[in-house]
Each structure stands twice: as structure tokens, then as C-alpha cells.
Design a protein around this motif. Structure first.
Motif, mmCIF file in Angstrom:
data_model
loop_
_atom_site.group_PDB
_atom_site.id
_atom_site.type_symbol
_atom_site.label_atom_id
_atom_site.label_comp_id
_atom_site.label_asym_id
_atom_site.label_seq_id
_atom_site.Cartn_x
_atom_site.Cartn_y
_atom_site.Cartn_z
ATOM 1 N N ALA A 187 1.089 -3.649 -11.565
ATOM 2 C CA ALA A 187 2.124 -2.621 -11.582
ATOM 3 C C ALA A 187 3.383 -3.158 -12.262
ATOM 4 O O ALA A 187 4.011 -2.476 -13.083
ATOM 5 N N HIS A 188 3.724 -4.392 -11.936
ATOM 6 C CA HIS A 188 4.899 -5.020 -12.549
ATOM 7 C C HIS A 188 4.631 -5.368 -14.006
ATOM 8 O O HIS A 188 5.436 -5.072 -14.893
ATOM 9 N N GLN A 189 3.503 -5.990 -14.269
ATOM 10 C CA GLN A 189 3.184 -6.444 -15.619
ATOM 11 C C GLN A 189 3.079 -5.274 -16.593
ATOM 12 O O GLN A 189 3.596 -5.336 -17.712
ATOM 13 N N ASN A 190 2.424 -4.196 -16.182
ATOM 14 C CA ASN A 190 2.291 -3.049 -17.071
ATOM 15 C C ASN A 190 3.656 -2.462 -17.408
ATOM 16 O O ASN A 190 3.901 -2.055 -18.542
ATOM 17 N N THR A 191 4.539 -2.429 -16.436
ATOM 18 C CA THR A 191 5.890 -1.929 -16.687
ATOM 19 C C THR A 191 6.600 -2.831 -17.694
ATOM 20 O O THR A 191 7.244 -2.344 -18.633
ATOM 21 N N SER A 241 13.790 -4.931 -10.780
ATOM 22 C CA SER A 241 14.059 -5.880 -9.691
ATOM 23 C C SER A 241 13.186 -5.576 -8.485
ATOM 24 O O SER A 241 12.614 -6.487 -7.872
ATOM 25 N N TYR A 242 13.064 -4.313 -8.156
ATOM 26 C CA TYR A 242 12.224 -3.902 -7.038
ATOM 27 C C TYR A 242 10.769 -4.330 -7.267
ATOM 28 O O TYR A 242 10.132 -4.908 -6.376
ATOM 29 N N LEU A 243 10.239 -4.052 -8.462
ATOM 30 C CA LEU A 243 8.845 -4.417 -8.753
ATOM 31 C C LEU A 243 8.658 -5.929 -8.678
ATOM 32 O O LEU A 243 7.643 -6.413 -8.158
ATOM 33 N N ALA A 244 9.624 -6.686 -9.188
ATOM 34 C CA ALA A 244 9.537 -8.149 -9.143
ATOM 35 C C ALA A 244 9.545 -8.646 -7.703
ATOM 36 O O ALA A 244 8.757 -9.537 -7.338
ATOM 37 N N GLY A 268 6.705 -10.814 -5.657
ATOM 38 C CA GLY A 268 7.053 -12.033 -4.910
ATOM 39 C C GLY A 268 6.624 -11.946 -3.455
ATOM 40 O O GLY A 268 6.089 -12.905 -2.894
ATOM 41 N N GLY A 269 6.834 -10.789 -2.842
ATOM 42 C CA GLY A 269 6.411 -10.590 -1.453
ATOM 43 C C GLY A 269 4.905 -10.650 -1.308
ATOM 44 O O GLY A 269 4.377 -11.230 -0.348
ATOM 45 N N ALA A 270 4.195 -10.053 -2.263
ATOM 46 C CA ALA A 270 2.729 -10.077 -2.225
ATOM 47 C C ALA A 270 2.216 -11.501 -2.438
ATOM 48 O O ALA A 270 1.235 -11.921 -1.816
ATOM 49 N N TYR A 329 -0.132 -13.058 0.432
ATOM 50 C CA TYR A 329 -1.529 -13.378 0.138
ATOM 51 C C TYR A 329 -1.747 -14.826 -0.283
ATOM 52 O O TYR A 329 -2.860 -15.220 -0.634
ATOM 53 N N GLY A 330 -0.690 -15.631 -0.264
ATOM 54 C CA GLY A 330 -0.824 -17.060 -0.554
ATOM 55 C C GLY A 330 -1.181 -17.366 -1.992
ATOM 56 O O GLY A 330 -1.912 -18.322 -2.253
ATOM 57 N N ILE A 331 -0.646 -16.600 -2.925
ATOM 58 C CA ILE A 331 -0.922 -16.827 -4.343
ATOM 59 C C ILE A 331 0.193 -17.709 -4.899
ATOM 60 O O ILE A 331 1.339 -17.295 -5.024
ATOM 61 N N LYS A 332 -0.151 -18.935 -5.235
ATOM 62 C CA LYS A 332 0.832 -19.915 -5.710
ATOM 63 C C LYS A 332 1.078 -19.752 -7.204
ATOM 64 O O LYS A 332 0.198 -19.349 -7.958
ATOM 65 N N TYR A 333 2.319 -20.060 -7.607
ATOM 66 C CA TYR A 333 2.633 -20.108 -9.037
ATOM 67 C C TYR A 333 1.895 -21.276 -9.660
ATOM 68 O O TYR A 333 1.699 -22.283 -9.007
#
Length: 140
Positions: free
Chosen positions: A60-64, A26-29, A33-35, A39-43
Motif C-alpha cells: 500500500a505504501h510502496q504503490n503510493t 506519513s500515515y502510510l509510512a 513501521g507498525g506492521a 510481525y517482526g520484519i527486520k530492516y
């Protein structure tokens, strides 16, 4: 039949380890989301050509997530026979994912190696799972 007759007495430690892993995921997710917002990265964009620091959060999230299903399987198998040892190894692995992420979040991908100690936890539960398999096969 009562649950305490189906699982080892100390399996509660394994359950708390799973809950700890949920907190970590949850923390990594939330960090991704905060990043994304910062940085303005849209889904549905997964990676950015313009903001490489975002990619560090994403990776970091994806590798986990890439290793998490395998860890869950080995963690569970190991905890069925060795609940306390497996839980300690699980806490090591989960904690290492925070270290891995915090290193990655610096923007220097080499610093993700701060979490390398997690292999102690991962390989530990793999070895315990092999032991469980060998016991079930009557080899040990």
C-alpha cells in the motif's frame, strides 16, 4: 517580486493539497513501521515470506510512492492554471490512497480497489496538464 504576482490567486489551495499528501504519506509510512514491529520484519527486508499481511501494508505504501512523483508533477502543472479544480482533484487522489491502504490492510489485496476512485483525481490532473501544455503551445 511578490509571490502573489508569480502564482495564481488560489494557488494556496494547491499548497494545502500538498500538505495533505504529506500527512497521507506519513500515515502510510507509520503503518508500515507498525506492521514491521508487530510481525517482526527486520530492516532491510522489504517483503515477508512468513507474514503475507505485512506485504499488504508494504505494498500500500510502496504503490503510493511509485505514483507519487508523477502525481506531484501533474498536480503542480494543473494547479498553475487551474488551482481550485486541481486542488479538488488532488484531494480526491490523496483521499483515495487512504481508502486503497485501508482496503489492503484487511489482508485481502482485492479490497485495495476501494481506492479506485483516485483515478478521477489522477487522470483529472493529467488532462488539465495537457490543457496547460496546449495553451502554452498556442493550440488552445
Amino acid at each position: 517580486m511578490a509571490i502573489e504576482n508569480l502564482l495564481p490567486a488560489n494557488f494556496g489551495y494547491a499548497i494545502f493539497t500538498y500538505m495533505y499528501s504529506f500527512v497521507m504519506l506519513s500515515y502510510l509510512a507509520l503503518q508500515v513501521g507498525g506492521a514491521r514491529k508487530k510481525y517482526g520484519i527486520k530492516y532491510p527486508t522489504m517483503y515477508s515470506d512468513k507474514e503475507p499481511i505485512f506485504n499488504c501494508f508494504q505494498r500500500a505504501h510502496q504503490n503510493t510512492l511509485e505514483v507519487y512523483p508523477q502525481w506531484l508533477v501533474f498536480q503542480t502543472i494543473a494547479a498553475l492554471e487551474y488551482p481550485l479544480v486541481a486542488s479538488v482533484l488532488g484531494v480526491i487522489w490523496v483521499t483515495s490512497r487512504f481508502s486503497y491502504a485501508w482496503g489492503y490492510y484487511t489482508g485481502d489485496p482485492a479490497k485495495r480497489m476501494r481506492g479506485v476512485y483516485g483515478y478521477i483525481g489522477l487522470f483529472g490532473v493529467i488532462l488539465l496538464s495537457i490543457s496547460v501544455a496546449l495553451k502554452l503551445l498556442g493550440v488552445l
